[in-house]
Motif scaffolding. Structure first.
Motif, PDB file in Angstrom:
ATOM      1  N   TYR A  52      -9.213  -1.562  40.458  1.00  0.00           N
ATOM      2  CA  TYR A  52      -7.962  -0.407  40.203  1.00  0.00           C
ATOM      3  C   TYR A  52      -7.474  -0.230  41.622  1.00  0.00           C
ATOM      4  O   TYR A  52      -6.336  -0.168  41.805  1.00  0.00           O
ATOM      5  CB  TYR A  52      -8.326   0.625  39.461  1.00  0.00           C
TER       6      TYR A  52
ATOM      7  N   LYS B 206      -4.608  -2.153  43.187  1.00  0.00           N
ATOM      8  CA  LYS B 206      -3.269  -2.090  42.695  1.00  0.00           C
ATOM      9  C   LYS B 206      -2.170  -1.521  43.774  1.00  0.00           C
ATOM     10  O   LYS B 206      -1.037  -1.265  43.808  1.00  0.00           O
ATOM     11  CB  LYS B 206      -3.249  -1.150  41.212  1.00  0.00           C
TER      12      LYS B 206
ATOM     13  N   GLN C 149       7.162  -6.710  39.071  1.00  0.00           N
ATOM     14  CA  GLN C 149       5.786  -7.497  39.748  1.00  0.00           C
ATOM     15  C   GLN C 149       5.944  -9.078  39.469  1.00  0.00           C
ATOM     16  O   GLN C 149       5.619  -9.749  40.688  1.00  0.00           O
ATOM     17  CB  GLN C 149       4.606  -7.116  39.166  1.00  0.00           C
TER      18      GLN C 149
ATOM     19  N   HIS D  40      -4.952  -8.431  42.178  1.00  0.00           N
ATOM     20  CA  HIS D  40      -5.312  -7.552  41.384  1.00  0.00           C
ATOM     21  C   HIS D  40      -5.637  -7.958  40.095  1.00  0.00           C
ATOM     22  O   HIS D  40      -6.630  -7.677  39.470  1.00  0.00           O
ATOM     23  CB  HIS D  40      -4.208  -6.541  41.304  1.00  0.00           C
TER      24      HIS D  40
END
Length: 128
Positions: free
Chosen positions: A16, A19, A41, A55
């Motif tokens: 996480y 990110k 993205q 990620h």
């Protein structure tokens, strides 16, 4: 709680926290589009595209790692062995993300293989 179980938490945190570079890249690409973040993205290039890939790879590797730690733990593998393999895996994930962001493709692939081998080692730890 044993070190290896804390490593599951740490590996989750690495997924996480990776990110953050994605969010930075999105912000630099005209502002974070919270209405269509996945479309934004997908359009990222260079650093941003690598950040997204790093990620997403974290999600792909987290589940097998967590399962391997739990299998080793439940089946009574030596705690020291599980701890060593789990800590090394978390370190490998941090290095992997750094290599991806820095565009060190060959080193990144080698580090991924190390993480894969560590996960395999965790699955095999009960019989070692």
């Amino acid at each position: 709680m044993p070190v290896h179980l804390w490593c599951v938490v740490a590996a989750w945190a690495v997924v996480y926290s990776s990110k953050l570079p994605v969010a930075v890249a999105m912000q630099r690409a005209g502002g974070y589009d919270n209405h269509h973040p996945r479309a934004q993205q997908a359009a990222l290039e260079g650093f941003g595209a690598r950040a997204v890939a790093a990620h997403l790879n974290g999600f792909e590797t987290f589940a097998p790692f967590a399962a391997a730690v739990l299998v080793a733990h439940v089946l009574g593998a030596r705690a020291g062995l599980i701890d060593t393999l789990a800590v090394a895996f978390v370190v490998s994930r941090v290095v992997y993300v750094a290599c991806y962001l820095a565009d060190l493709a060959s080193l990144r692939s080698a580090v991924w293989m190390v993480g894969f081998a560590l996960t395999l080692g965790l699955f095999l730890a009960p019989v070692l």
